[in-house]
Design a protein around this motif. Structure first.
Motif, PDB file in Angstrom:
ATOM      1  N   LEU A  29     -12.750 -22.093 -15.845  1.00 10.20           N
ATOM      2  CA  LEU A  29     -12.539 -22.355 -14.418  1.00 10.20           C
ATOM      3  C   LEU A  29     -13.681 -21.749 -13.617  1.00 10.20           C
ATOM      4  O   LEU A  29     -14.164 -20.659 -13.938  1.00 10.20           O
ATOM      5  N   LEU A  30     -14.094 -22.436 -12.573  1.00  8.91           N
ATOM      6  CA  LEU A  30     -15.067 -21.880 -11.643  1.00  8.91           C
ATOM      7  C   LEU A  30     -14.332 -21.007 -10.621  1.00  8.91           C
ATOM      8  O   LEU A  30     -13.171 -21.299 -10.284  1.00  8.91           O
ATOM      9  N   PRO A  31     -14.985 -19.988 -10.098  1.00  8.56           N
ATOM     10  CA  PRO A  31     -14.352 -19.180  -9.041  1.00  8.56           C
ATOM     11  C   PRO A  31     -13.930 -20.044  -7.849  1.00  8.56           C
ATOM     12  O   PRO A  31     -12.932 -19.748  -7.170  1.00  8.56           O
ATOM     13  N   GLN A  32     -14.684 -21.126  -7.625  1.00 11.85           N
ATOM     14  CA  GLN A  32     -14.397 -21.995  -6.470  1.00 11.85           C
ATOM     15  C   GLN A  32     -13.016 -22.632  -6.559  1.00 11.85           C
ATOM     16  O   GLN A  32     -12.492 -23.129  -5.558  1.00 11.85           O
ATOM     17  N   GLU A  35     -10.925 -20.834  -4.054  1.00  7.72           N
ATOM     18  CA  GLU A  35     -11.461 -20.675  -2.698  1.00  7.72           C
ATOM     19  C   GLU A  35     -10.456 -21.222  -1.696  1.00  7.72           C
ATOM     20  O   GLU A  35      -9.953 -22.337  -1.850  1.00  7.72           O
ATOM     21  N   ALA A 129     -13.627 -14.809  -8.818  1.00 10.83           N
ATOM     22  CA  ALA A 129     -14.143 -14.809 -10.195  1.00 10.83           C
ATOM     23  C   ALA A 129     -13.164 -14.119 -11.136  1.00 10.83           C
ATOM     24  O   ALA A 129     -12.947 -14.575 -12.267  1.00 10.83           O
TER      25      ALA A 129
ATOM     26  N   ILE B 173     -22.941 -18.280 -13.035  1.00 11.67           N
ATOM     27  CA  ILE B 173     -22.569 -19.293 -12.052  1.00 11.67           C
ATOM     28  C   ILE B 173     -23.386 -19.057 -10.782  1.00 11.67           C
ATOM     29  O   ILE B 173     -23.421 -17.942 -10.256  1.00 11.67           O
ATOM     30  N   LEU B 185     -23.098 -15.186  -9.773  1.00 10.61           N
ATOM     31  CA  LEU B 185     -22.084 -14.396 -10.470  1.00 10.61           C
ATOM     32  C   LEU B 185     -22.418 -14.431 -11.953  1.00 10.61           C
ATOM     33  O   LEU B 185     -22.679 -15.501 -12.510  1.00 10.61           O
TER      34      LEU B 185
END
Lengths: 146, 223
Positions: A29-32, A35, A129, B173, B185
């Motif tokens: 998974l992306l941190p986004q 968001e 993150a 990232i 990151l």
């Protein structure tokens, strides 16, 4: 109502928020994916897995995914789902001390298992993150669910 | 440090060194003046380097002077499908301006990924399609660093391009923001212990900021 700490929650992850390699293979998974947008009103939308009350973890996942398919506009089978234990999410949240995050059941008309992560740091890059890497540890692809 | 580099730029014997240090000066006044002096003095830099510099500078000038970003407030006559198509087309046009410096496999792969993250069937109406200024930052960074291994491409809800690399459990990232800014990151495991770092910086500083993390392992082509 607070969700029990040993239970799990599941979050719908759009395709563009899935961490993939350059060939399109999903890796995480992306941190986004965590968001907050204006329409989120400071809450991360999730679904309570054990609310489905099926006999196994996998069947709870199947049931939750079926609900997501019904309630999400423009749902497509290229999406994914992140699953995390409530206790782990709270522990991760406690490392980013802007107040204690909580996970509460907030049923909606279309999804009785709908829940929310509340009191979260607003778009803190490190927190997002940490959720992606350390809290939502199980990744399910929609295409793998019948 | 910067003055030393300027000297390097104005000295044909050190042109190669200047090429290597280019990213740290990109976009600065010193950079622009140095490049001009290179041209004025007719110094001997490689033709390919000269062409690259021209195109990178051109990319910046073009997007500063006008924008191809669709006017998202003007949705009256356009469907979501059209808006997404236009956004993808715009960044492809932008890419075509520097396509001679891009590996064709990378370019094709990039376009495929851009199309996939803009799939109309799964598009969330509350999100923005790719922001051309963010994409421009990505392209400029890519041209200066030319990683062998292309990234996986994602998008932030605001339409910023997200580039990601993962090797084993380690991940890098980078979210590209407009005007050559980035958020980065990195998570790396050392002796089975995770170390995470993050921050914001310009594309010109990114390599230096990430250097303690040995990011080359992400950029080497996978077997």
């Amino acid at each position: 109502m607070d969700i029990p700490e040993d239970d799990n929650v599941i979050r719908y992850i759009e395709y563009k928020f899935l961490l993939r390699d350059d060939k399109g293979v999903t890796l995480g998974l992306l941190p986004q994916a965590f968001e907050l947008r204006d329409i989120d009103n400071g809450k991360l939308s999730i679904s309570w897995l054990e609310y489905c009350n099926e006999v196994t973890h996998q069947k709870n996942i199947d049931s939750s995914v079926k609900t997501f398919r019904k309630v999400i506009n423009n749902h497509s089978n290229n999406c994914g789902y992140g699953i995390g234990k409530v206790k782990t999410i709270k522990e991760v949240g406690s490392l980013f001390g802007t107040g204690k995050i909580n996970i509460v059941h907030s049923p909606s008309k279309k999804n009785k298992a709908h829940s929310s992560i509340i009191r979260i740091p607003n778009n803190d890059w490190d927190f997002m993150a940490a959720l992606a890497e350390d809290a939502f540890l199980e990744l399910i692809l929609d295409s793998n669910i019948p | 440090m910067s003055k030393d580099l300027v000297s390097a730029y104005t000295n044909s014997f050190h042109a190669k060194y200047a090429e290597m240090q280019l990213p740290s000066l990109l976009g600065s006044d010193i950079f622009n003046k140095s490049i001009n002096s290179l041209y004025n003095d007719n110094l001997q830099i490689s033709e390919s380097f000269s062409r690259t510099l021209n195109h990178i500078n051109d990319l910046k000038i073009k997007t500063e002077s006008y924008s191809l970003v669709p006017d998202f407030n003007d949705v009256s006559n356009r469907t979501t499908k059209e808006i997404l198509f236009d956004a993808c087309a715009n960044v492809k046009i932008l890419t075509s301006k520097v396509s001679m410096h891009l590996n064709s496999e990378f370019r094709n792969n990039l376009f495929i990924q851009i199309d996939r993250v803009h799939e109309p069937k799964s598009w969330n109406q509350d999100d923005e399609p790719v922001n051309q200024l963010s994409f421009n930052s990505f392209l400029r960074w890519y041209l200066l660093n030319t990683p062998e291994q292309g990234p996986g491409i994602g998008l932030s809800p605001l339409g910023n391009l997200v580039a990601a690399w993962m090797v084993g459990r380690d991940r890098l990232i980078i979210e590209f923001l407009p005007k050559d800014k980035t958020k980065w990151l990195i998570s790396r495991y050392y002796n089975d212990e995770k170390e995470r770092g993050s921050g914001q910086t310009s594309i010109s500083r990114l390599s230096a900021v990430l250097s303690p993390y040995n990011v080359d392992t992400f950029f080497k082509e996978k077997d």
